[in-house]
Motif scaffolding. Structure first.
Motif, PDB file in Angstrom:
ATOM      1  N   ASN A   1      -3.926  96.743 -27.192  1.00 36.20           N
ATOM      2  CA  ASN A   1      -4.881  96.324 -28.213  1.00 36.20           C
ATOM      3  C   ASN A   1      -6.305  96.405 -27.682  1.00 36.20           C
ATOM      4  OD1 ASN A   1      -2.760  95.660 -30.030  1.00 36.20           O
ATOM      5  ND2 ASN A   1      -2.512  93.675 -29.017  1.00 36.20           N
ATOM      6  N   TRP A   2      -7.256  96.546 -28.603  1.00 33.62           N
ATOM      7  CA  TRP A   2      -8.663  96.644 -28.210  1.00 33.62           C
ATOM      8  C   TRP A   2      -9.232  95.257 -27.952  1.00 33.62           C
ATOM      9  CZ3 TRP A   2     -10.394 100.970 -26.563  1.00 33.62           C
ATOM     10  CH2 TRP A   2      -9.963 102.180 -27.107  1.00 33.62           C
ATOM     11  N   SER A   3     -10.001  95.150 -26.889  1.00 38.13           N
ATOM     12  CA  SER A   3     -10.741  93.927 -26.589  1.00 38.13           C
ATOM     13  C   SER A   3     -12.206  94.288 -26.400  1.00 38.13           C
ATOM     14  CB  SER A   3     -10.191  93.258 -25.321  1.00 38.13           C
ATOM     15  OG  SER A   3     -10.327  94.117 -24.203  1.00 38.13           O
ATOM     16  N   THR A   4     -13.088  93.479 -26.964  1.00 36.87           N
ATOM     17  CA  THR A   4     -14.525  93.720 -26.885  1.00 36.87           C
ATOM     18  C   THR A   4     -15.073  93.025 -25.640  1.00 36.87           C
ATOM     19  OG1 THR A   4     -14.638  93.776 -29.298  1.00 36.87           O
ATOM     20  CG2 THR A   4     -16.707  93.524 -28.104  1.00 36.87           C
ATOM     21  N   GLU A   5     -15.557  93.820 -24.697  1.00 39.93           N
ATOM     22  CA  GLU A   5     -16.080  93.262 -23.450  1.00 39.93           C
ATOM     23  C   GLU A   5     -17.554  92.896 -23.555  1.00 39.93           C
ATOM     24  OE1 GLU A   5     -13.539  94.832 -19.791  1.00 39.93           O
ATOM     25  OE2 GLU A   5     -14.744  96.425 -20.683  1.00 39.93           O
TER      26      GLU A   5
ATOM     27  N   ALA B   1      -9.108 104.084 -35.760  1.00 40.36           N
ATOM     28  CA  ALA B   1      -8.438 105.359 -35.517  1.00 40.36           C
ATOM     29  C   ALA B   1      -9.327 106.276 -34.673  1.00 40.36           C
ATOM     30  CB  ALA B   1      -8.087 106.032 -36.838  1.00 40.36           C
ATOM     31  N   ALA B   2     -10.634 106.279 -34.951  1.00 40.63           N
ATOM     32  CA  ALA B   2     -11.552 107.103 -34.149  1.00 40.63           C
ATOM     33  C   ALA B   2     -11.595 106.630 -32.708  1.00 40.63           C
ATOM     34  CB  ALA B   2     -12.948 107.071 -34.766  1.00 40.63           C
ATOM     35  N   ALA B   3     -11.613 105.312 -32.510  1.00 40.63           N
ATOM     36  CA  ALA B   3     -11.615 104.773 -31.147  1.00 40.63           C
ATOM     37  C   ALA B   3     -10.318 105.119 -30.426  1.00 40.63           C
ATOM     38  CB  ALA B   3     -11.833 103.260 -31.190  1.00 40.63           C
ATOM     39  N   ASP B   4      -9.184 104.998 -31.121  1.00 42.28           N
ATOM     40  CA  ASP B   4      -7.896 105.352 -30.512  1.00 42.28           C
ATOM     41  C   ASP B   4      -7.873 106.821 -30.103  1.00 42.28           C
ATOM     42  OD1 ASP B   4      -6.967 102.798 -30.854  1.00 42.28           O
ATOM     43  OD2 ASP B   4      -5.966 103.215 -32.760  1.00 42.28           O
ATOM     44  N   TRP B   5      -8.386 107.684 -30.974  1.00 46.47           N
ATOM     45  CA  TRP B   5      -8.350 109.116 -30.678  1.00 46.47           C
ATOM     46  C   TRP B   5      -9.278 109.448 -29.507  1.00 46.47           C
ATOM     47  CZ3 TRP B   5     -11.091 113.561 -30.143  1.00 46.47           C
ATOM     48  CH2 TRP B   5     -10.366 114.750 -30.230  1.00 46.47           C
ATOM     49  N   ALA B   6     -10.458 108.866 -29.471  1.00 46.97           N
ATOM     50  CA  ALA B   6     -11.391 109.126 -28.373  1.00 46.97           C
ATOM     51  C   ALA B   6     -10.799 108.676 -27.044  1.00 46.97           C
ATOM     52  CB  ALA B   6     -12.724 108.418 -28.629  1.00 46.97           C
ATOM     53  N   TRP B   7     -10.102 107.548 -27.038  1.00 44.67           N
ATOM     54  CA  TRP B   7      -9.488 107.048 -25.800  1.00 44.67           C
ATOM     55  C   TRP B   7      -8.327 107.948 -25.374  1.00 44.67           C
ATOM     56  CZ3 TRP B   7     -10.628 102.729 -22.744  1.00 44.67           C
ATOM     57  CH2 TRP B   7      -9.670 102.396 -21.793  1.00 44.67           C
ATOM     58  N   ALA B   8      -7.497 108.348 -26.323  1.00 47.31           N
ATOM     59  CA  ALA B   8      -6.301 109.130 -25.982  1.00 47.31           C
ATOM     60  C   ALA B   8      -6.652 110.537 -25.524  1.00 47.31           C
ATOM     61  CB  ALA B   8      -5.351 109.181 -27.176  1.00 47.31           C
ATOM     62  N   HIS B   9      -7.709 111.143 -26.101  1.00 45.54           N
ATOM     63  CA  HIS B   9      -8.026 112.534 -25.810  1.00 45.54           C
ATOM     64  C   HIS B   9      -9.244 112.702 -24.917  1.00 45.54           C
ATOM     65  CE1 HIS B   9      -5.493 112.737 -29.419  1.00 45.54           C
ATOM     66  NE2 HIS B   9      -5.137 113.929 -29.004  1.00 45.54           N
ATOM     67  N   ASP B  10      -9.853 111.590 -24.514  1.00 44.51           N
ATOM     68  CA  ASP B  10     -11.002 111.627 -23.602  1.00 44.51           C
ATOM     69  C   ASP B  10     -12.118 112.507 -24.158  1.00 44.51           C
ATOM     70  OD1 ASP B  10     -12.471 110.955 -21.428  1.00 44.51           O
ATOM     71  OD2 ASP B  10     -11.479 112.316 -20.029  1.00 44.51           O
ATOM     72  N   GLN B  11     -12.365 112.377 -25.457  1.00 42.93           N
ATOM     73  CA  GLN B  11     -13.425 113.128 -26.119  1.00 42.93           C
ATOM     74  C   GLN B  11     -14.141 112.205 -27.103  1.00 42.93           C
ATOM     75  OE1 GLN B  11     -11.974 116.737 -27.941  1.00 42.93           O
ATOM     76  NE2 GLN B  11     -10.621 117.214 -26.226  1.00 42.93           N
ATOM     77  N   SER B  12     -15.371 112.569 -27.429  1.00 41.75           N
ATOM     78  CA  SER B  12     -16.131 111.758 -28.376  1.00 41.75           C
ATOM     79  C   SER B  12     -15.532 111.890 -29.777  1.00 41.75           C
ATOM     80  CB  SER B  12     -17.594 112.194 -28.391  1.00 41.75           C
ATOM     81  OG  SER B  12     -17.706 113.542 -28.815  1.00 41.75           O
ATOM     82  N   ALA B  13     -15.716 110.852 -30.571  1.00 41.21           N
ATOM     83  CA  ALA B  13     -15.201 110.836 -31.942  1.00 41.21           C
ATOM     84  C   ALA B  13     -16.083 109.913 -32.767  1.00 41.21           C
ATOM     85  CB  ALA B  13     -13.742 110.378 -31.974  1.00 41.21           C
ATOM     86  N   GLY B  14     -15.906 110.009 -34.073  1.00 39.12           N
ATOM     87  CA  GLY B  14     -16.652 109.144 -34.969  1.00 39.12           C
ATOM     88  C   GLY B  14     -17.874 109.818 -35.560  1.00 39.12           C
ATOM     89  N   MET B  15     -18.869 109.052 -35.897  1.00 36.08           N
ATOM     90  CA  MET B  15     -20.058 109.534 -36.582  1.00 36.08           C
ATOM     91  C   MET B  15     -20.744 110.647 -35.789  1.00 36.08           C
ATOM     92  SD  MET B  15     -23.557 107.486 -37.474  1.00 36.08           S
ATOM     93  CE  MET B  15     -23.971 107.556 -35.730  1.00 36.08           C
ATOM     94  N   GLY B  16     -21.077 111.736 -36.491  1.00 35.06           N
ATOM     95  CA  GLY B  16     -21.792 112.833 -35.862  1.00 35.06           C
ATOM     96  C   GLY B  16     -20.920 113.798 -35.101  1.00 35.06           C
ATOM     97  N   THR B  17     -19.586 113.609 -35.118  1.00 35.12           N
ATOM     98  CA  THR B  17     -18.667 114.518 -34.440  1.00 35.12           C
ATOM     99  C   THR B  17     -17.759 115.167 -35.476  1.00 35.12           C
ATOM    100  OG1 THR B  17     -16.926 112.873 -34.068  1.00 35.12           O
ATOM    101  CG2 THR B  17     -18.712 112.963 -32.460  1.00 35.12           C
ATOM    102  N   GLY B  18     -16.877 116.044 -35.012  1.00 37.69           N
ATOM    103  CA  GLY B  18     -15.942 116.696 -35.911  1.00 37.69           C
ATOM    104  C   GLY B  18     -14.639 115.957 -36.075  1.00 37.69           C
ATOM    105  N   THR B  19     -14.501 114.790 -35.430  1.00 31.37           N
ATOM    106  CA  THR B  19     -13.271 114.010 -35.494  1.00 31.37           C
ATOM    107  C   THR B  19     -13.550 112.659 -36.126  1.00 31.37           C
ATOM    108  OG1 THR B  19     -12.432 115.092 -33.500  1.00 31.37           O
ATOM    109  CG2 THR B  19     -11.397 113.022 -34.136  1.00 31.37           C
TER     110      THR B  19
ATOM    111  N   TRP C   1     -18.164 107.012 -30.827  1.00 27.02           N
ATOM    112  CA  TRP C   1     -17.386 106.548 -29.679  1.00 27.02           C
ATOM    113  C   TRP C   1     -17.459 107.573 -28.556  1.00 27.02           C
ATOM    114  CZ3 TRP C   1     -16.358 101.687 -30.321  1.00 27.02           C
ATOM    115  CH2 TRP C   1     -16.122 101.184 -31.600  1.00 27.02           C
ATOM    116  N   TRP C   2     -17.749 107.093 -27.369  1.00 26.69           N
ATOM    117  CA  TRP C   2     -17.856 107.973 -26.198  1.00 26.69           C
ATOM    118  C   TRP C   2     -17.062 107.349 -25.052  1.00 26.69           C
ATOM    119  CZ3 TRP C   2     -19.530 112.777 -25.237  1.00 26.69           C
ATOM    120  CH2 TRP C   2     -19.698 113.149 -23.912  1.00 26.69           C
ATOM    121  N   PRO C   3     -15.984 108.010 -24.567  1.00 28.06           N
ATOM    122  CA  PRO C   3     -15.182 107.417 -23.491  1.00 28.06           C
ATOM    123  C   PRO C   3     -15.904 107.479 -22.144  1.00 28.06           C
ATOM    124  CG  PRO C   3     -14.318 109.581 -24.094  1.00 28.06           C
ATOM    125  CD  PRO C   3     -15.420 109.279 -25.065  1.00 28.06           C
ATOM    126  N   LEU C   4     -15.815 106.393 -21.392  1.00 25.66           N
ATOM    127  CA  LEU C   4     -16.354 106.320 -20.032  1.00 25.66           C
ATOM    128  C   LEU C   4     -15.218 106.676 -19.091  1.00 25.66           C
ATOM    129  CD1 LEU C   4     -18.323 102.973 -20.425  1.00 25.66           C
ATOM    130  CD2 LEU C   4     -19.179 105.303 -20.719  1.00 25.66           C
TER     131      LEU C   4
END
Length: 888
Positions: free
Chosen positions: A545-549, A562-580, A588-591
Motif C-alpha cells: 500500500n502507498w504511504s505518504t512520507e 493507477a498512474a502511481a502504481d504504473w510509474a513504480w512498477a515500470h520505473d518510468q514517469s506517468a501521469g499529467m504531461g506524459t503518455g501514460t 509521478w517520477w520514480p526515484l
C-alpha cells in the motif's frame, strides 16, 4: 573489426533477457493486406503449438479477414463510454494475466480512449514486450512521426495518430506488405477496403494514384533502411570491417514555428544516411516568450522520441558555436532552417545559414526552406510590453535632451553626446535591442536638432559635424546592442545559476542526512519553497500500500493511484504531461537506483499555476541526488541491521555457552541432596534433612531464575534480535530488579541512589532489567557477609548510567578488558570459582543491542568491583518534556 565489436554485434542480435520479440507488418496504406498477412502468420504459429491470443484486430467488415479470425483465441475487449459514445479498447491487464506466447495487436499507432492507462497503443505493446510476450502488429507508413510533414505535403492530410520511428527500427522482424496502387484502388472500388460510401470519399480525398505511389515509395524506403541495418549487422557478426566513422548529423534548432518540422526532416536524413544525430540549441541569452520556449521544448522531446540526442549550449555567437561543436563531435552534416528575412540580416551580412556557409570548412551545410505561414500577431499583453519598451526609449531621449540642454552652458559640445549615450545604455539594459536602437536613432536626431549648428534645424553646415553625428550614431547603436546582449546573457546566467544553486543546496542538505527520515525532511524543506507547486513523496509499505512520507495526507483518485502504481512498477514517469494515464493532475517520477525505485515523487501545480518545462527539468535533475541519498540511507540501515545481527549471534552463542556451563552447578547440587536423602532416608538427622531440603529449594530457585532468563531471551524472536522499545523510567527498572532479588540481597547492606527525576529511557525494559539482575546477582555472590552493595544511576554526556558496586575481591586491572569474553574465567575475583549466571558477555549483548556499553572500575572505597551500564538518551516525548518544564 575487433573481437569486441563482433561480440557486440552478436549480442545485439539476441533478444534482451525476459523481453518479448516484436514483428511489424508495414504497409503503404490501408487495405494492402497487413492484417490478413498477420493472421496468416498467427495460424502458422498455432500449428506449431504456440499459444496465440488476439488482443485487438480491426476487420473493417472484410469477410476474408473475419474468416481468418476463426480458430484463434480472442481476449474480450474493454468497453467504456466517453461523451455518450461506446468505445472498445484492448484489455491490456487481461493479456498480461493470460500471458500467452504471442499476442496480435492491430493498428499500432492507434490512440486509446480517454482514461486508459496509456495514451497510445504502442505503449501497451511496449508493456507486453517487457512482460516477455511476443507481439505481431501492423502499421501504415504515414503514421511514422518523422514522416508526418512529408505525408501532409503529399496528401494534404495532417495525420494525427503517430508513433516514434525507433519502435519500428527496433523490431525483431519487419515485413513489408506491398500491393500495387492499381490493385488497391480496384479493391477499394469493389468495397473490400471500406463500405461503398466511405470508399468513394476516400478515393476522392486520399486514395489517389499519385498519393499511393508516393506512400509506397516511403514504405519501401523505410523497409530498405531496416534491411540495410540488418545487413550491416550481419557483416559485423562475420567480423568484417565496417566503416570506421560515418560522421554525425547536427540539426540546429531555435524556438520558431518550424522547429518540429526541422527535427522530423533531420530524423529522415539521418535514417537514410545511417548517421547518428543530435539536436543542438545554442542559448545566446535572447529573451524568449512562453510560446517560443514551449516550441523549443516540444522539438527537444520530439528529437528524443525519434532517437536523437539533445544538446544545449550557451554562447554568444550561434554560428561559431555550432561549427566548434561540429568539430568536437566530428560531425559531417549540419542542418539548419532558413533564417527569417529582415532588414538587419540583409544589412549586416545575412542570417545563420550565410555565416555557416562562409565560416565552415569541410562541413556539409543543409538549409531547409521555410513553408509560408501566416504572420502571428502578438497578443494584447505582448503588444503592451513592446509599446512600453519603445515608450521607455522615447522618455529616455526626452529626459536626456533636457539634461543635455541644462548642462550645455557648462560642457563642451563633444561631451554633451555622452548624456545621450547614457540614455541609450539605460534603455538597452532595461529592454531589448529594438528599443535601444530606437533610442539611439532618436538621440541622434535630438543631438542634431538641438546642439549641432544651426540649432533647431536638421540641416548641417559644417562637414566635420556630419562625421561627428555618424560616429555618434554608430557608437550609440553598438553600445546599445552590446548592453542588450549583456543583459540577455546575464538573464541566462541567472537561470543557470539558479539551477546550480538548487542542486548544490539540496545536495548539501542531503549530505548531512544520515537516515531515510532525515533525507525526506531535507527534500521536503527544500521543495516546500516552490510555492506554485504541491510536492509529495510516496513509498510502498510491506503490504504494497502507498504511504505518504512527506507532503501531508493526500487523497488520490483511482486514476492517480493507477498512474502511481504504473510509474513504480515500470520505473518510468506517468501521469499529467506524459503518455501514460495523463488524465490526472499529478506527475509521478520514480526515484530509482540500480536496485529499483526507492520512492515516488509526485508534483502538481496549484490552482491558477502551471508546471513549466523548466521546473519539470529541474525536478528531474534534483531527483538523481535525492535517489542517491535514499540509497545511501538504505545502505546505512542495512549495515546497522547487519551489526545488530552480529551482536545478536554473539549474544546467542554466549547464551548457549552459559546454559551448558552455568546450569550444571545447581543441577549437580540438587541431585546430590536428593541422592543423599534417598540413600540414607531416616538415618539422616532431622536438622540435616531440613538443611538439605532448603539447599535444594535455593538451588531450584536459582535454576528457576536461569530458566526465566532463557525464556526472556527466546521471546525476542527468531533469526534477529527485535527490540520492543518503550519509554520507561530508570527508577522502575531498578525497583523491579531489586524486587526479583530480595532473597539473594537480604544478607547484604544494599544502598540505592536512583533519583525519580531521571530522564526516560527508550529501551526494551525486560532486557535492561535482566542485565541489571545478572550484575546484581553476580555482585551479591562475591560480596562478604553483611557487606555493602550500592546501586546508583545518573546522567552524563547524553547518556544514562546504572552503576553496581560491591566489596568483593575485585577484578585485576589487567584482566578487566577480558571479562566480557565468553568462557573467560579470572584466577580470582568476580569471574573466579563459581561461574557468572548468564555471564557478563550476555549483559554486554543486551546493552549493546540498545547502542550502549559496559565499563568496569573500582568498587566501594577502592575495594571490589563497579560495573556500569551506559545507555544513550533520546529526545524525550512531548508530554514528559512539558511535565518536566512545569515541575522545574
Amino acid at each position: 573489426m575487433t573481437d569486441s565489436g563482433r561480440a557486440d554485434a552478436l549480442l545485439a542480435d539476441l533478444p534482451r533477457a525476459g523481453r518479448g520479440r516484436l514483428k511489424v507488418f508495414l504497409g503503404a496504406a490501408p487495405g494492402v493486406g497487413k492484417t490478413y498477412a498477420m493472421l496468416q502468420a498467427a495460424h502458422t504459429q498455432v500449428r506449431q503449438g504456440l499459444a496465440v491470443l488476439v488482443g485487438v484486430v480491426e476487420t473493417h467488415g472484410r469477410a476474408e479477414t473475419q474468416a481468418l479470425l476463426n480458430g484463434l483465441a480472442q481476449q474480450p475487449l474493454l468497453r467504456s463510454e466517453y461523451r455518450g459514445v461506446q468505445l472498445e479498447e484492448m484489455d491490456l491487464d487481461g493479456l498480461l494475466q493470460a500471458c500467452p506466447g504471442l499476442v496480435l495487436v492491430d493498428e499500432l499507432a492507434h490512440s486509446n480512449a480517454p482514461g486508459s492507462r496509456h495514451a497510445k497503443r504502442w505503449q501497451d505493446v511496449q508493456e507486453l514486450l517487457a512482460a516477455g510476450i511476443d507481439v505481431y502488429t501492423t502499421v501504415n507508413v504515414q503514421h511514422l512521426e518523422s514522416l508526418n510533414d512529408q505525408v501532409r505535403g503529399i496528401t494534404g492530410v495532417q495525420v494525427r495518430e503517430t508513433l516514434p520511428d525507433w519502435i519500428v527500427q527496433e523490431a525483431y522482424e519487419l515485413l513489408l506488405i506491398d500491393l500495387p496502387p492499381r490493385e488497391l484502388l480496384e479493391r477499394l472500388r469493389e468495397g473490400k477496403v471500406y463500405v461503398p460510401e466511405q470508399a468513394r470519399a476516400a478515393i476522392d480525398a486520399f486514395f489517389t494514384q499519385t498519393n499511393l505511389n508516393a506512400l509506397r515509395e516511403l514504405a519501401m524506403q523505410t523497409a530498405a533502411v531496416y534491411v540495410d541495418d540488418e545487413l550491416d549487422k550481419g557483416y559485423r557478426q562475420l567480423g568484417q570491417a565496417a566503416p570506421a566513422l560515418r560522421g554525425r548529423l547536427l540539426v540546429g534548432v531555435d524556438g520558431d514555428i518550424h522547429a518540429e518540422r526541422l527535427v522530423r526532416h533531420a530524423s529522415r536524413v539521418a535514417e537514410r544516411r545511417h548517421l547518428p544525430w543530435s539536436l543542438v540549441h545554442v542559448d545566446n541569452g535572447t529573451v524568449r516568450d512562453e510560446q517560443s520556449r514551449l516550441r523549443l521544448q516540444s522539438a527537444q522531446q520530439l528529437a528524443e522520441r525519434l532517437g536523437g540526442e539533445v544538446v544545449l549550449l550557451r554562447a554568444g555567437e550561434v554560428a561559431k558555436t555550432l561549427i566548434q561543436h561540429a568539430a568536437e563531435r566530428r560531425a559531417s552534416l549540419l542542418l539548419v532552417g532558413q533564417s527569417r528575412p529582415g532588414w538587419r540580416r540583409r544589412l549586416f551580412g545575412g542570417g545563420l545559414a550565410v555565416r555557416l556557409l562562409r565560416d565552415a570548412h569541410g562541413l556539409e551545410i543543409n538549409v531547409l526552406d521555410q513553408e509560408p505561414t501566416p504572420e502571428v500577431k502578438p497578443g494584447r499583453g505582448e503588444r503592451s510590453w513592446v509599446w512600453f519598451d519603445y515608450g521607455l526609449a522615447l522618455l529616455a531621449t526626452v529626459l536626456a535632451s533636457a539634461l543635455a540642454w541644462g548642462v550645455s552652458s557648462v560642457l563642451a559640445l563633444p561631451n554633451i553626446s555622452l548624456v545621450f549615450l547614457a540614455a541609450v545604455l539605460l534603455v538597452a539594459v532595461r529592454s531589448s535591442p529594438g528599443p535601444s536602437l530606437a533610442c539611439a536613432a532618436l538621440s541622434f536626431l535630438a543631438y542634431d536638432f538641438l546642439f549641432i549648428p544651426p540649432n533647431f534645424s536638421f540641416s548641417i553646415q559644417r562637414e566635420e559635424d556630419v562625421l561627428t553625428l555618424l560616429f555618434f550614431l554608430l557608437m550609440a547603436a553598438l553600445t546599445g546592442k552590446l548592453a542588450a546582449r549583456q543583459r540577455r546573457q546575464l538573464q541566462a546566467l541567472r537561470e543557470t545559476q539558479q539551477e546550480t544553486t538548487e542542486l548544490l543546496d539540496l545536495s548539501r542538505k542531503l549530505t548531512a542526512a544520515t537516515d531515510r527520515q532525515a533525507v525526506i525532511n531535507a527534500a521536503s524543506q527544500h521543495l516546500s519553497a516552490w510555492k506554485e507547486l504541491s510536492v509529495c513523496l510516496l513509498n510502498r509499505d510491506s503490504s504494497g500500500n502507498w504511504s505518504t512520507e512527506t507532503g501531508g495526507p493526500l487523497q488520490f483518485s483511482e486514476t492517480e493511484r493507477a498512474a502511481a502504481d504504473w510509474a513504480w512498477a515500470h520505473d518510468q514517469s506517468a501521469g499529467m504531461g506524459t503518455g501514460t494515464l495523463p488524465a490526472g493532475r499529478w506527475w509521478w517520477w520514480p526515484l530509482s537506483v540500480d536496485g529499483g525505485p526507492l520512492g515516488l515523487l509526485g508534483v502538481r501545480a496549484r490552482e491558477g499555476q502551471t508546471l513549466s518545462g523548466q521546473r519539470r527539468r529541474l525536478l528531474m535533475a534534483l531527483s538523481q541526488p535525492l535517489a542517491q541519498a535514499l540509497a545511501r540511507a538504505r545502505l546505512a540501515q542495512d549495515l546497522e541491521a547487519a551489526r545488530l545481527h552480529g551482536e545478536t549471534e554473539q549474544l546467542r552463542s554466549a547464551l548457549l555457552a552459559s546454559v551448558s556451563h552455568d546450569l550444571r552447578t545447581p543441577l549437580t547440587s540438587m541431585r546430590g541432596s536428593i541422592d543423599t536423602l534417598l540413600a540414607l532416608g531416616e538415618a539422616v538427622p532431622l536438622e540435616d534433612r531440613r538443611e538439605l531440603l532448603e539447599g535444594t529449594r535455593d538451588e531450584a530457585e536459582r535454576l528457576d531464575r536461569y530458566i526465566q532468563n532463557l525464556l526472556d531471551m527466546t521471546r525476542l524472536g527468531h533469526g534477529a534480535l527485535k527490540l520492543a522499545r518503550d519509554w520507561v523510567s530508570p527508577a522502575d527498572i531498578a525497583g523491579s530488579a531489586l524486587n526479583r532479588l530480595r532473597a539473594v540481597l537480604a544478607p547484604l547492606q544494599v544502598q540505592v541512589d536512583v533519583p525519580a527525576q531521571l530522564p526516560l529511557l527508550h529501551v526494551h525494559a525486560a532486557l535492561i532489567e535482566q542485565a541489571l539482575v545478572n550484575v546484581l546477582e553476580n555482585a551479591a555472590r562475591f560480596s562478604p557477609p553483611h557487606g555493602q552493595l550500592q546501586l546508583s544511576a545518573g546522567t552524563a554526556a547524553g547518556e544514562l548510567w546504572f552503576a553496581v558496586s560491591d566489596q568483593g575481591p575485585g577484578i585485576p586491572e589487567q584482566e578487566r578488558s577480558k571479562i566480557f569474553d565468553m568462557f573467560y574465567t579470572a584466577a580470582r575475583g568476580d569471574r573466579g570459582g563459581h561461574g557468572t549466571g548468564l555471564g557478563l558477555a550476555i549483559c554486554q549483548g543486551m546493552v549493546g543491542a540498545h547502542g550502549g556499553r559496559i565499563s568496569v572500575g573500582e568498587g566501594i572505597a577502592g575495594q571490589g568491583t563497579c560495573i556500569t551500564f551506559h545507555l544513550p538518551l533520546r529526545e524525550q516525548p512531548e508530554p514528559y518534556r512539558e511535565e518536566s518544564e512545569h515541575e522545574g
